[in-house]
Structure formats: C-alpha cells, structure tokens
Design a protein around this motif. Structure first.
Motif, PDB file in Angstrom:
ATOM      1  N   LYS A 478       0.773  -1.229   0.095  1.00  0.00           N
ATOM      2  CA  LYS A 478      -0.176   0.015  -0.164  1.00  0.00           C
ATOM      3  C   LYS A 478       0.872   1.126  -0.089  1.00  0.00           C
ATOM      4  O   LYS A 478       1.907   1.077   0.644  1.00  0.00           O
ATOM      5  N   GLU A 479       0.550   2.305  -0.697  1.00  0.00           N
ATOM      6  CA  GLU A 479       1.334   3.338  -0.641  1.00  0.00           C
ATOM      7  C   GLU A 479       0.417   4.590  -0.558  1.00  0.00           C
ATOM      8  O   GLU A 479      -0.558   4.778  -0.944  1.00  0.00           O
ATOM      9  N   LEU A 480       1.077   5.500   0.398  1.00  0.00           N
ATOM     10  CA  LEU A 480       0.417   6.814   0.707  1.00  0.00           C
ATOM     11  C   LEU A 480       1.464   7.955   0.418  1.00  0.00           C
ATOM     12  O   LEU A 480       2.517   7.771   0.765  1.00  0.00           O
ATOM     13  N   TYR A 481       0.879   8.803  -0.496  1.00  0.00           N
ATOM     14  CA  TYR A 481       1.671   9.913  -0.826  1.00  0.00           C
ATOM     15  C   TYR A 481       0.919  11.169  -0.349  1.00  0.00           C
ATOM     16  O   TYR A 481      -0.338  11.108  -0.416  1.00  0.00           O
ATOM     17  N   MET A 482       1.479  11.973   0.410  1.00  0.00           N
ATOM     18  CA  MET A 482       1.029  13.414   0.671  1.00  0.00           C
ATOM     19  C   MET A 482       1.865  14.675   0.624  1.00  0.00           C
ATOM     20  O   MET A 482       3.286  14.443   0.610  1.00  0.00           O
ATOM     21  N   ALA A 483       1.265  15.591   0.456  1.00  0.00           N
ATOM     22  CA  ALA A 483       1.933  16.831   0.478  1.00  0.00           C
ATOM     23  C   ALA A 483       1.206  17.915   1.372  1.00  0.00           C
ATOM     24  O   ALA A 483       0.130  17.923   1.517  1.00  0.00           O
ATOM     25  N   LEU A 484       2.222  18.235   2.158  1.00  0.00           N
ATOM     26  CA  LEU A 484       1.705  19.291   3.446  1.00  0.00           C
ATOM     27  C   LEU A 484       2.073  20.842   3.162  1.00  0.00           C
ATOM     28  O   LEU A 484       3.368  20.724   3.279  1.00  0.00           O
ATOM     29  N   GLU A 485       1.232  21.506   2.908  1.00  0.00           N
ATOM     30  CA  GLU A 485       1.644  22.873   2.510  1.00  0.00           C
ATOM     31  C   GLU A 485       1.284  23.473   4.153  1.00  0.00           C
ATOM     32  O   GLU A 485       0.444  23.120   4.665  1.00  0.00           O
ATOM     33  N   LYS A 486       1.653  24.749   4.181  1.00  0.00           N
ATOM     34  CA  LYS A 486       1.590  25.592   5.361  1.00  0.00           C
ATOM     35  C   LYS A 486       1.784  24.588   6.795  1.00  0.00           C
ATOM     36  O   LYS A 486       1.232  24.380   7.592  1.00  0.00           O
ATOM     37  N   ALA A 487       2.994  23.842   6.613  1.00  0.00           N
ATOM     38  CA  ALA A 487       3.031  22.891   7.758  1.00  0.00           C
ATOM     39  C   ALA A 487       4.279  23.534   8.533  1.00  0.00           C
ATOM     40  O   ALA A 487       5.209  24.204   8.259  1.00  0.00           O
ATOM     41  N   ASN A 488       4.311  23.030   9.867  1.00  0.00           N
ATOM     42  CA  ASN A 488       5.662  23.354  10.700  1.00  0.00           C
ATOM     43  C   ASN A 488       6.796  22.896  10.257  1.00  0.00           C
ATOM     44  O   ASN A 488       6.783  21.855   9.317  1.00  0.00           O
ATOM     45  N   GLU A 489       7.800  23.378  10.694  1.00  0.00           N
ATOM     46  CA  GLU A 489       9.368  23.354  10.099  1.00  0.00           C
ATOM     47  C   GLU A 489       9.693  22.225  10.516  1.00  0.00           C
ATOM     48  O   GLU A 489      10.358  21.266   9.906  1.00  0.00           O
ATOM     49  N   THR A 490       9.240  21.252  11.999  1.00  0.00           N
ATOM     50  CA  THR A 490      10.049  20.495  12.293  1.00  0.00           C
ATOM     51  C   THR A 490       9.372  19.044  11.800  1.00  0.00           C
ATOM     52  O   THR A 490       8.380  18.760  11.322  1.00  0.00           O
ATOM     53  N   LEU A 491      10.570  17.921  11.748  1.00  0.00           N
ATOM     54  CA  LEU A 491       9.976  16.791  11.121  1.00  0.00           C
ATOM     55  C   LEU A 491       9.044  16.152  12.091  1.00  0.00           C
ATOM     56  O   LEU A 491       8.398  15.368  11.618  1.00  0.00           O
ATOM     57  N   LEU A 492       9.235  16.242  13.543  1.00  0.00           N
ATOM     58  CA  LEU A 492       8.413  15.748  14.106  1.00  0.00           C
ATOM     59  C   LEU A 492       6.643  16.125  13.984  1.00  0.00           C
ATOM     60  O   LEU A 492       5.922  15.403  13.874  1.00  0.00           O
ATOM     61  N   TYR A 493       6.542  17.214  13.636  1.00  0.00           N
ATOM     62  CA  TYR A 493       5.378  17.985  13.266  1.00  0.00           C
ATOM     63  C   TYR A 493       4.926  16.876  12.138  1.00  0.00           C
ATOM     64  O   TYR A 493       3.805  16.717  11.827  1.00  0.00           O
ATOM     65  N   ALA A 494       5.829  17.006  11.049  1.00  0.00           N
ATOM     66  CA  ALA A 494       5.319  16.061   9.688  1.00  0.00           C
ATOM     67  C   ALA A 494       4.858  14.644  10.100  1.00  0.00           C
ATOM     68  O   ALA A 494       3.849  14.329   9.866  1.00  0.00           O
ATOM     69  N   SER A 495       5.813  14.227  10.849  1.00  0.00           N
ATOM     70  CA  SER A 495       5.527  12.835  11.372  1.00  0.00           C
ATOM     71  C   SER A 495       4.127  12.557  12.040  1.00  0.00           C
ATOM     72  O   SER A 495       3.165  11.764  11.853  1.00  0.00           O
ATOM     73  N   ASN A 496       3.989  13.731  12.995  1.00  0.00           N
ATOM     74  CA  ASN A 496       2.770  13.412  13.674  1.00  0.00           C
ATOM     75  C   ASN A 496       1.602  13.859  12.737  1.00  0.00           C
ATOM     76  O   ASN A 496       0.477  13.305  12.895  1.00  0.00           O
ATOM     77  N   ALA A 497       1.799  14.675  11.839  1.00  0.00           N
ATOM     78  CA  ALA A 497       0.403  15.064  10.893  1.00  0.00           C
ATOM     79  C   ALA A 497       0.225  13.568  10.125  1.00  0.00           C
ATOM     80  O   ALA A 497      -0.965  13.421  10.026  1.00  0.00           O
ATOM     81  N   ILE A 498       1.175  12.821   9.720  1.00  0.00           N
ATOM     82  CA  ILE A 498       0.856  11.535   9.279  1.00  0.00           C
ATOM     83  C   ILE A 498       0.222  10.778  10.279  1.00  0.00           C
ATOM     84  O   ILE A 498      -0.872   9.997   9.745  1.00  0.00           O
ATOM     85  N   GLU A 499       0.743  10.622  11.164  1.00  0.00           N
ATOM     86  CA  GLU A 499      -0.005   9.723  12.342  1.00  0.00           C
ATOM     87  C   GLU A 499      -1.644  10.245  12.331  1.00  0.00           C
ATOM     88  O   GLU A 499      -2.379   9.372  12.435  1.00  0.00           O
ATOM     89  N   LYS A 500      -1.533  11.445  12.418  1.00  0.00           N
ATOM     90  CA  LYS A 500      -2.925  12.104  12.589  1.00  0.00           C
ATOM     91  C   LYS A 500      -3.912  11.520  11.605  1.00  0.00           C
ATOM     92  O   LYS A 500      -5.115  11.114  11.649  1.00  0.00           O
ATOM     93  N   PHE A 501      -3.229  11.776  10.272  1.00  0.00           N
ATOM     94  CA  PHE A 501      -3.927  11.308   9.246  1.00  0.00           C
ATOM     95  C   PHE A 501      -4.497  10.194   8.953  1.00  0.00           C
ATOM     96  O   PHE A 501      -5.503   9.646   8.879  1.00  0.00           O
ATOM     97  N   SER A 502      -3.467   9.246   9.402  1.00  0.00           N
ATOM     98  CA  SER A 502      -3.933   7.786   9.377  1.00  0.00           C
ATOM     99  C   SER A 502      -4.714   7.309  10.390  1.00  0.00           C
ATOM    100  O   SER A 502      -5.514   6.320  10.423  1.00  0.00           O
ATOM    101  N   ASP A 503      -4.838   8.106  11.561  1.00  0.00           N
ATOM    102  CA  ASP A 503      -5.551   7.810  12.815  1.00  0.00           C
ATOM    103  C   ASP A 503      -7.018   8.266  12.756  1.00  0.00           C
ATOM    104  O   ASP A 503      -7.830   7.726  13.202  1.00  0.00           O
ATOM    105  N   ASN A 504      -6.965   9.175  11.739  1.00  0.00           N
ATOM    106  CA  ASN A 504      -8.156  10.141  11.560  1.00  0.00           C
ATOM    107  C   ASN A 504      -9.408   9.181  11.580  1.00  0.00           C
ATOM    108  O   ASN A 504      -9.920   8.926  10.229  1.00  0.00           O
TER     109      ASN A 504
END
Lengths: 668, 568
Positions: A478-504
């Motif tokens: 399974k493949e998930l691709y995404m783009a987050l604009e207007k996102a925070n700078e830190t990598l942790l933010y990005a990975s949290n965003a993925i988690e949230k997305f998947s969790d949603n």
C-alpha cells in the motif's frame, strides 16, 4: 489547416507506436512491423527510425538484462517509454520534455497510459497477437488499432495539445479503481441488488458491476476485469461521461473546466481521424468481412426510455432497427460477454451475460433486460436513494490540510484528495512530490527484481525548498503519498501529521450520520472497500453468504490492518464485524477459542478467551486474568517505591470496546 | 602525480596562455613529462616515455596552451578534475593534511606548474600506491599490483558468478578479467561497466574485458548515441529492469556506464564526469585536436598502462564519499599543530612555490606536494623539499600526524551526551595528553549498538570550507559490504536532496529495512546521519542536533580553516 497541420502540432508533443518484433525481419519489409503509429502522417522514414531505435535498444538491453528489456530512454529533449504489451508486441510512447510548458512526466504514469489503452483494446477486440494470427497480413489489427487508439487519445486533447498525465497529476493513479465507501445498511442493499441481477439470467453465470457516479460500489468480476470495465464505464458510461460528451479518466480529474473550449478542436480532430481511416476502414471491411467497432467513440451512448444505455457502435441488428448489444471479452475466462449497462440517476449498473448462454442472440438479451427491469427496478430505486443520501459530495474524501493519494497495489484501488483541492498546491510541491514518486517507483521496481515476494517498506519525508512537506510511505503493497503545505518546520510535526492522518477516524462531517455509516465511511480510517469472492478463506459452515466485505484500515502506527467484514443475507446485521490483521480470519479466533491479550486504555492488560465480540470491539471474555502495575504509596520524604506487578482473575466479563487499544492473538 | 600537475596548470595557464604560448606551454609539457618520468616505475617506463613522445609530436605547443585554457573555461570541468584528485588522496581512511599557500597565486597563476613528490618511505612499502589512484600511474605500478594488503572487496563481490571467478575476493588496482568480451556470460553479469570510446566507435577504455575485443560492442554504443543525435537529441539514460545505461558525450569522447547497482542516475553521471576529468588530466584536451585531424584516431596506446588509474578511480566511486559530496576531508589535528605545519609550508611560499600540500597515509608515509608558478622554480623546488623535510623532522608535526592517523576520526560512541558547548570538548586531538585507551575501552563495552539513540554513522559537510568529516564506522556497520551499502544509501540521499530542478530540499527523513537516514541541509552545512532502522524519530533528531554541535565544537581540529585552496 487540415490533416497535416493539426497532426504536426500534436506530433511535437507525442509519438505513439505499436510494433511487432516478430514481423518484418527481412530487409525492406521493415514497414511490416508497424501496427500503429501516431501521428500517422509522419513520413515512413521517421516512423521507422523511431521503431528502429526502440528495437535496437530492446535488443541491446537484453544483453545485460535478459529478464527485463528496455523500459525507458531518457534523452535531453524526449523520453521514450516502453511497454511490452504482449510477448514481442511493444508499445512505445515518445514525449517531448519542456520545462516551460510544464511537460515534466513521471515515466510510470505514462506507462500506465499505455497499459490502459492496451487492456481496453484487449477487452473489446481480443489480444493483438490473436488478431495477427487471424489475419497474418496485419491489416485487420491495424484497422482495429488505429481508430481505437485515436479515440482513446482524444480524451487527452486539450486545446491544440495532448495533455498527458504530467507532474501535476502525481496525486492520481491511473489503472486503479476508486471506490465509494458505503454504510452497512446500504452495502446490504447493494448486495441484495447484485443477487437479484444474477437471478435474472437464470443458470448462466453473470457478472455485475455497480457504480455510483464515477465510483465503484460493488463488483462480482475479477480484479482485472473490474479494472477494465470500470475504466470504460468512467470513460463512456457514467452520467458524467454521458452528459459532458468528453470523459474524465476518473472522478479525480478536474471538474468540467476546459471541455467546452476544446470541443471545437476535438470535433475538428475527430473528423480528421475519421477521414483518415474511413478509407482504410471500407477496404478492410470489404476484404475481411470484419467490421471495425469503435467502442471509445464519443457521444455514442445514450440512455433509452427503459433506463438501459444503448449505442450503435456495434452496428445494427441485421434486418431490424435494434442496435446490437455490445460485447466484451473477460480476461480470465476469455469468455465473450454481452455488455448491458443500465442507469438510474447516479447509479450505473453494468451486467455481463455470456454470449454462449444466449442461443437466440439479441432476442434473448432483450428478454433478459425485461426480466431485469421487472425484478430489480424497485431495488435500484432504493439503492440509489440510499447512496445519494449518504454521499458526501465531491469533497467527501477531502481531509483538510492534507493532499493525499492512497494506492492499494494489490487490489488496484486508490483514493485521493478531490482534484479541486489538489489543484491548490504550488508547482514546487507538485514537482517535489512527482520526483519523490519517481524515486519510490524505482525502489519498488528494483525490489521487485531483487527479491520477488518481499515487499518494500519505506517511509520518506522531505521538506522541500518551499517549506512544504512531501511524504511517501509504502507498507505491504500500500502506498500513501501526501503533500503538506503550510506545515510546521520540524520533522516531528510532519510525522505527527501523518499519524493523525492515518488515525483520523470519525471525521467532522460524519457527526450527523448514524453510527453504521460512521463506522464505514470515516473517510480515512476505513479506506478502501471492495466486495470479493473470498470463500476459499472462510469456513463455509459459518459463512452463509460468500460475499465478504474487506476493509482496510491504516492504523496509527502506519500498519494497514485488514478487517474482514462478513455480511449475512437475511439477518441484516451479522454478528461478526471485527477483526484485525493478526487474525487470519475471524473464524479462527472463535473456533480455537483463542487466547487474546488486550491492552486497555486504563493501562491494564487482559488475558483471556473470547466468547463473542462485535464491531465496536465490545468483547465477552472468559477466564480473564487482568494485569497491571502499581506504585505503592510511600510516606513523605521517602524514596519513590518500585512499581509492583498485580493481577486478578475474573471468570466472565464484558469489556466495552472503547477501552480497547490493541488485541493480540495467542500472546506467548 | 600527473593529475595534480595538470589541474594546477589548468588553473594557472589561462591568463598567460595566449600571451605567451611559445615560451610557456611547451616547457610545461616537457617538464611535466620529465616529472612523470622521474617517478615512473621502471617496468613501464620505456613504454610510457615513448607515448609521451607521441603526444608531444601530435600536439603542437600552442594548441596545448589553448587546450589548457579550454579546460579552465569550463569551470565545472576543473572542479571535477580536482575532485577526482582529491578523492583519490583521501580515500578509505586515508587522511590528509593539506595546506594551501598563496591562494592568490592559484588564481593569478602563470604559465608553468610543477609538482614534486616526496616519499620519505620506500615506495614499495604498502598498498597505498594503488589506492592513490591518479598517482598510481606514476609511482604505484609495481607496488600496487602485488599489494593486496587492504583487502578491498571487489565491486562485484556479491555477484555469484564473480564469487566463483574471484575467489581471492581482494581488491587490487588494474584491469581485471582482460580475457572477457561481450560474448562471455560473466562479462555480461558484471555489476558495473565503464566504457570510454571515441566518436567513431573505437574503444578507448573498458573496465572489464579487453578493449580490442570489445570493438564491436563499442560500435553498438556509438551507434546508439549517434542515432539519437541524428534525431537532434542527446541520449542520457536507458533503463531496463535493474540496469541503467548512462551516456555522457564530451566532444569526440563518449563515456558510458552500464550498471545494475542502485545508484541514482545523477551519481553515475557524476562518475562519468570524473572519469573524463581523469582522462583529460592524463592526456590534456589536445586529444580533441587529434580527433579533429583524424576521426579514426586510436587513443588506446596513449592511455597504455593507465588502467590502474581508472580502476582505482572506479573503485573509489564505491568507497569514497568525496566522489559524490564534492568535498574533501582532513586529518584531524590539533589546531596548533596544523598551524605549525602551515607555517612550515608558508616558509617556502615566498620562494616561488605556488601551492603546497602535505598529505599523509598510514603511519609512515607523508607526501608533500609543491606547485610553482615558474618553470625556473622547478629546480628550486628540490631545495624547498629538503628544507621542509628538515623542519618537519625537527618539529613534532609528523609525530602528531602519526598519532592522529592511529586514532582515527570521530567515533559516534564518543558523541558528548551533554549538549553543553565545550564541556564535552575534551576533544581527543585538542588537549594533547588525553589517555587514548579509555575511550577505546568504553567503546568496546557498548559495542554492537553504535552511538546514542541508535546513531550508526554520520557525515558532516561544511559548505564554506568544501570539506567534510565522516565518523568512523561503528560496530553495526563493520563489514565491508555494510559500509558500501551505507555509502550507496548516502549517495542516493544526496542525489535526492540535490535534484537539479527543484532542490536542494531542506530536510529528509527516510526509513527503510536497513536504516533510518536523516539529512539536513542548511546554508552552512549538510548533515547526513544513519541510524538503526528502529530508532526513535524524536531522539534521532535530537541526536543530529548534538552531532552538529559536536562538530562545531571541534571544528578547528577536524577542518582546515581559513584556507580554501580549491575553489570549486
């Protein structure tokens, strides 16, 4: 004006050819190789040089890589994309690169175009090789290929240029099915509709496919055939395709924007192509008695009074004014089937009946159609109503803040952000994501050659120059691709965003719905759904109905779980709606009276045997050992005490599902 | 050492070439040849001398000057030339101390360049000769071939066919499998081929197999290239399954790489550029003239005996991160020591020496490279050498250098836990008497885990200095195979971060079966770090910050500050 000028303007952007390496081996007979060439008015010498180069490189690369011959040539100004459609029959697409006109491609996306046109061609006409064997001169196959591919290419025409999937389409996946997530009630209705349709044909095996707008609701076909038929339906049969006259290759395609503008060009172009092969057409038809059908012609389908879609593409029934029923070939069984599409508002039902089961041809078909209307009309109304009610509109699968694409390669299913939302991304983000997808494509194909069967696991998050995050995640096919604009700078933010997305799970817009639907349509927790014949997996005693819904869930840790959802025909709600990937099937657990370990939200663990459970993860347990740790209380000033393990025994308990975090089978 | 001589001449020749071609260039060529001859291994000497003669005859002097100018005009070419040289010097654990003098001199350079090689130890002493690559031609011949002490594992080691063929499985420079040709199965299964051919399809160099036997194959390659060229285009890449065929056209010279390694296209292309640079170093751009005069010109004899150079270079593509980082690395030295070394070199700078570089490898060997701006000064160089040698022997520079080479570079295990600046900077090279055995012992105890938070390895590249520092390999990546795989992963990461059209990206996090890789590109530096695949993301990020802090703390010891003699 006229043929040459139009063709050359297009030729600058694209050349497409089909050739057979087994033909034209002798000097001077090279032209025999060419089965199709676009643009057709290119001088033969140029055509031959394109094919010569392709053939040369196929031979050359086989020296080193006998298992996989040439896939792509990247030159400074052009990309040549290769696809071996059938053994020794190659399709090559040459596209011109140009940064200014945004002609930046992803090779795999282009190859998918070739694959698509070939599988559609095969569905209607049978394989190219078979046609060649039928008529070794090649005229037959040429006369079929030319109109077919030209009709197909018309769909890409925008203005004066052919718009192939470029980097801006990197959040779409051609060659996949887009599914509608439906509530359980609706799903059951759909099931029973499918059964009614089957019953119309009596004993003959019959397949059906149900679409709501451009989304698949249910199918009884094999995945490959589903893919082909779905593609065709979206191209020509769905309400949108019928009304606009110009199709979209999927619901992902941008709304209705440029179609009006292109209409004139389109018609102009169409006349050209018609002129061109009209002459050939006649001669070959006369010669071989084989009529060339053009299933991809535009505006040829229309809705009859009885709701059935009709077309004269397949010609008229001899001696009557009734149009012949179209036929298609199924890939797996190679059966030729009558194709009967029926439409009610947004609901399109395509059903297929074997030609062999209709001894009296068209007559039989119309009898069957009559039967279909009698039996299914009410059901159709009901299903359509239900689905329309549950349908969240064009942006149903939008998740705010995210632009995503999910692909399940195993089952050819994908879901993506609505195109209108994707279009808001900046060019830089598109480019970065396109590039990332290219990398992942490469990694995937290498993994495939390196160790077949071993699937690639990969996670990449890139913060691009424009501060957008582009993310790719590949897990178990399974493949998930995404783009987050207007996102925070830190990598942790990005990975949290993925988690949230998947969790949603319960998305905002679902609040008003009843809980059945919440369970099934939370847009991302329950991602993909398809109806499959899954009998071989399931214990036949337990399963009354062979249709099992399979739902995939992306869990918070990124692992995709598969939930087997059994639907029972009569009692509208079945008992078993819950399982996780660690259960090969639900039945296992029940039968083995499986010992499970459950992590609860109160940080306690339960070890016990499952008696029963439901879709909320409410579980009835027996012989449970509850385990937890405690920190003994200490007086002031004393050192903190060590935590102590505690447990107790409960012979029977009911566990409410909302406290369950994880269920593990057979903990050792 | 022909490489250095050429690169510097290219750097210096442009200004004067047209003004003073007659007096400058010819002499430079002559002198260069003599210098090559000086260090030429005996066995190959007569042969090569003859060929040099041929070059001299084939190329008129004015054109030689002109060709030098061409070389400098394409700035990237020069940088690659130097890069090629650099990476060779600093390969696989070899460290170097370099000190540039009279930077302005490099820029303003006059016509002549020269260099001298000092070899305090006997030339036959160890396996460095082959690894030095470009210098291998001049000094490595004999010693490099017989010496396999480094146990470098062969490129195609993992290939089953090769496993059988090369049971020795040790790396030695020079052509291997010269008996093969494109009909042999083993040849077809090699993982990475490099070909150089002329525009008429004549083979010039092939990594495997005999060039003459590969004439037919070369013609095929040439046909592909020219076929596409006839269509008004230029072929760059052909992909088939796991294989990539990368093409590079440089005037009359075609370079092709056929590889089934996972290296990205950009890296392979960079490697071809380096090969070309290397070739031009040896032959100068005047070869283009030869092809103009006679398209069927056969270049192979000109490159006779240089197989060893190319094979070393190709070997380095897998083993030296400098080949894709475009930076060089330094031997860690206390700031004071490096300054002392610099001062010594500075002393000779006034006497017409343009450029001096001090390098070392292993315990005993130290090289000094001197370039001058003036042909007369060449004879002066020998005096300089003697002089420097004396001073070096007197000072403690050499012993410091030896100590540092023994200790190696940065170890991830030593990453200061405390992020407070300077508190952990009892750096091992800084304050002389840090007992070296204590960290060693500590390291052994936490052997199999690498550094904190699962940190396995890192590379830090300073953008201003064009230098990088790479940590020593920690226990989880102890085998050669693992190390090579890590380099490949870095290489891919680099390519992915620096995509031409849209790059460079700012941050990248990549997790696959083998590693967690983190890359961080800022205006000042680039950090590449590899972690355990199960490493925690948050911790890994923290660790990266600490690594950066650590590197900054010890910056003046691991980097050569202040002087940046190679401006690329």
């Amino acid at each position: 004006m006229g043929l040459s000028s139009a063709a050359t303007t297009m030729a600058e952007g694209l050349q497409l050819c089909v050739f057979d390496l087994r033909r034209g081996q002798q000097e001077g007979q090279e032209l025999d190789k060419i089965l199709f060439f676009f643009p057709a008015d290119l001088p033969f010498s140029t055509q031959l040089s394109v094919i010569g180069l392709s053939e040369g490189l196929i031979t050359f690369t086989r020296i080193f890589s006998p298992e996989a011959a040439c896939e792509v040539i990247e030159a400074e100004r052009h990309s040549h994309v290769f696809y071996e459609a059938e053994p020794d029959i190659w399709m090559v697409m040459v596209v011109e690169k140009s940064k200014e006109s945004e002609a930046i491609w992803r090779v795999d996306a282009l190859r998918k175009v070739l694959m698509e046109v070939h599988s559609l061609f095969t569905m209607f006409n049978g394989s190219i090789r078979a046609l060649l064997e039928k008529e070794p001169g090649g005229e037959l196959v040429r006369s079929h290929l030319y109109p077919f591919v030209m009709d197909y290419l018309c769909d890409f025409l925008a203005g004066k240029k052919l718009l192939l999937p470029s980097f801006r389409d990197c959040l779409k996946e051609r060659g996949t099915v887009q599914m509608l997530t439906v509530g359980r009630e609706a799903a059951i209705e759909v099931q029973s509709l499918a059964r009614v349709i089957e019953s119309c044909t009596g004993n003959a095996p019959c397949y059906s496919m149900i679409l709501f707008q451009d989304l698949l609701v249910s199918t009884t076909l094999s995945p490959d055939d589903t893919m082909n038929l779905f593609t065709y339906a979206v191209l020509r049969l769905t309400p949108r395709a019928l009304s606009s006259g110009v199709s979209s290759w999927s619901y992902l395609r941008k709304g209705t924007a440029p179609h009006v503008a292109t209409a004139s060009m389109l018609s102009h172009y169409r006349t050209i192509s018609e002129q061109f092969y009209a002459s050939r057409d006649i001669s070959s038809a006369v010669d071989n008695g084989n009529r060339v059908t053009r299933p991809l012609r535009h505006n040829k389908w229309s809705k009859g009074k009885d709701g059935f879609l009709v077309t004269d593409i397949w010609g008229m029934e001899a001696g009557s004014s009734v149009a012949s029923t179209p036929t298609v070939l199924l890939r797996q069984s190679e059966d030729r089937m009558y194709l009967c599409p029926h439409q009610h508002k947004n609901l399109t039902i395509v059903f297929l009946v074997p030609v062999s089961s209709m001894p009296n041809g068209e007559q039989g078909v119309s009898v069957m159609k009559q039967q279909f209307l009698e039996n299914a009309a009410l059901k159709i109304l009901k299903v359509e109503e239900k689905l329309s009610k549950g349908w969240g509109g064009e942006n149903a699968y939008h998740v705010s803040g995210y632009r995503y694409l999910l692909v399940d390669g195993d089952r050819n299913v994908s879901r993506a952000s609505p195109p209108g939302k994707v279009a808001t991304l900046t060019k830089e983000s598109f480019l970065a994501l396109n590039k990332l997808r290219e990398e992942v494509d490469l990694d995937k194909s290498r993994a495939q050659w390196d160790n077949a069967g071993h699937e690639k696991e990969l996670e990449v998050s890139i913060r691009a120059k424009n501060n957008a995050w582009v993310i790719a995640r590949v897990t178990r096919g399974k493949e998930l691709y995404m783009a987050l604009e207007k996102a925070n700078e830190t990598l942790l933010y990005a990975s949290n965003a993925i988690e949230k997305f998947s969790d949603n799970r319960p998305m905002e817009e679902d609040n008003g719905k009843n809980e059945d639907e919440e369970f099934n349509t939370g847009p991302l927790s329950v991602l993909m759904m398809s109806v499959k014949n899954n009998t071989q997996l399931i214990d036949p005693h337990v399963l009354i109905d062979p249709h099992v819904l399979i739902i995939d869930v992306i869990h918070s840790n990124g692992v995709l779980f598969r939930i087997d959802l059994e639907l029972e025909a009569k009692s509208s709600i079945s008992l078993l709606l819950f399982a996780a990937s660690f259960f090969p099937s639900i039945i296992d657990v029940i039968h083995s009276e499986g010992l499970v370990l459950i992590n609860c939200r109160n940080n306690k663990k339960l070890l016990g045997r499952v008696r029963a459970f439901d879709r909320h993860c409410n579980i009835v347990l027996e012989n449970v050992r509850e385990m937890w740790t405690e920190v003994p209380k200490t007086g002031k000033g004393k050192k903190k005490a060590q935590p102590v393990n505690k447990d107790r025994f409960i012979s029977k308990m009911f566990l409410r599902g909302d406290s369950v975090i994880i269920v593990l089978r057979n903990p050792k | 050492m022909s490489s250095s001589s050429d690169s510097s001449s290219s750097a210096s020749a442009d200004e004067n070439a047209d003004r003073d071609p007659g007096s400058g260039s010819p002499e430079s060529i002559e002198v260069r040849f003599s210098s090559v001859a000086l260090t030429e291994p005996d066995a190959e000497f007569p042969d090569l001398a003859a060929e040099h003669q041929e070059v001299e005859n084939g190329v008129d002097y004015a054109s030689a000057g002109e060709s030098d100018r061409q070389l400098i005009e394409g700035n990237d070419e020069e940088e690659l030339v130097i890069a090629a040289e650099e990476e060779i010097q600093s390969n696989s654990g070899e460290a170097e101390v370099s000190e540039g003098l009279a930077r302005g001199g490099v820029v303003l350079g006059r016509t002549i360049s020269e260099l001298d090689v000092e070899e305090p130890s006997s030339p036959s002493s160890s396996g460095y000769a082959g690894e030095r690559g470009s210098s291998g031609a001049s000094s490595g011949g004999g010693s490099g071939i017989d010496e396999v002490g480094d146990d470098e594992i062969q490129e195609v080691r993992s290939d089953a066919v090769d496993g059988v063929l090369d049971s020795g499985a040790t790396w030695a420079p020079g052509k291997r499998h010269p008996d093969e040709d494109d009909a042999s199965v083993s040849w077809r299964k090699r993982k990475k081929h490099f070909f150089i051919l002329s525009h008429s399809g004549k083979p010039i160099y092939s990594r495997y197999g005999d060039e003459h036997k590969l004439a037919g194959f070369s013609a095929t390659l040439q046909a592909i290239i020219s076929f596409v060229e006839n269509g008004g285009d230029r072929v760059k890449l052909v992909r088939a399954g796991k294989h990539q065929v990368v093409f590079l056209v440089k005037g009359p010279i075609y370079l092709v790489c056929i590889s089934c390694t996972e290296e990205p296209y950009e890296s392979l292309r960079g490697q071809l550029e380096l090969m070309y640079g290397q070739m031009i170093l040896i032959l100068t751009k005047s070869v283009n003239r030869c092809f103009e005069k006679n398209p069927k010109f056969d270049m192979t004899p000109l490159l006779g005996g240089t197989d060893i150079v190319f094979s070393s270079l190709v070997h380095l593509f897998s083993w030296n991160p400098a080949t894709f980082l475009h930076a060089y690395t330094c031997l860690p030295l206390a700031f004071a020591t490096r300054q002392a070394a610099g001062a010594i070199l500075q002393d000779v700078a006034d006497s017409g020496v343009l450029f001096a570089i001090l390098m070392c490898k292993h315990k005993e060997d130290t090289y000094l490279m001197l370039l001058t701006t003036n042909s007369d000064a060449f004879y002066h160089l020998k005096d300089c050498r003697m002089c420097i040698e004396k001073v070096l022997l007197k000072s403690n520079v050499l012993s410091e250098v030896q100590r540092s080479t023994l200790e190696g570079g940065m170890h991830v295990e030593d990453l200061p836990v405390d992020p407070l600046p300077r508190s952990g900077s009892l750096s091992r090279w800084g304050h002389a008497k840090l007992p070296t055995d204590s960290p060693e012992r500590f390291r052994e105890t936490c052997d199999c885990v690498g550094g904190p938070a699962g940190l396995w390895h890192f590379m830090y590249r300073s953008i201003f200095l064009d230098q990088y520092v790479s940590s020593e390999f920690s226990a989880p990546i102890s085998s050669r195979g693992q190390q090579k795989r890590l380099y490949r992963a870095y290489q891919k990461l680099y390519a992915s971060m620096h995509d031409g059209g849209i790059g460079p990206h700012k941050t990248q996090f990549r997790r696959d079966e083998n590693y967690v890789l983190l890359c961080w590109v800022t205006q000042d530096f680039e950090l590449y770090a590899a972690f355990d695949p199960l490493a925690d993301k948050a911790l890994a990020i923290k660790t990266c910050n600490r690594v950066c802090q650590w590197v900054k703390d010890v910056e003046n010891e691991i980097f050569l500050l202040g002087a940046s003699p190679f401006s690329w």
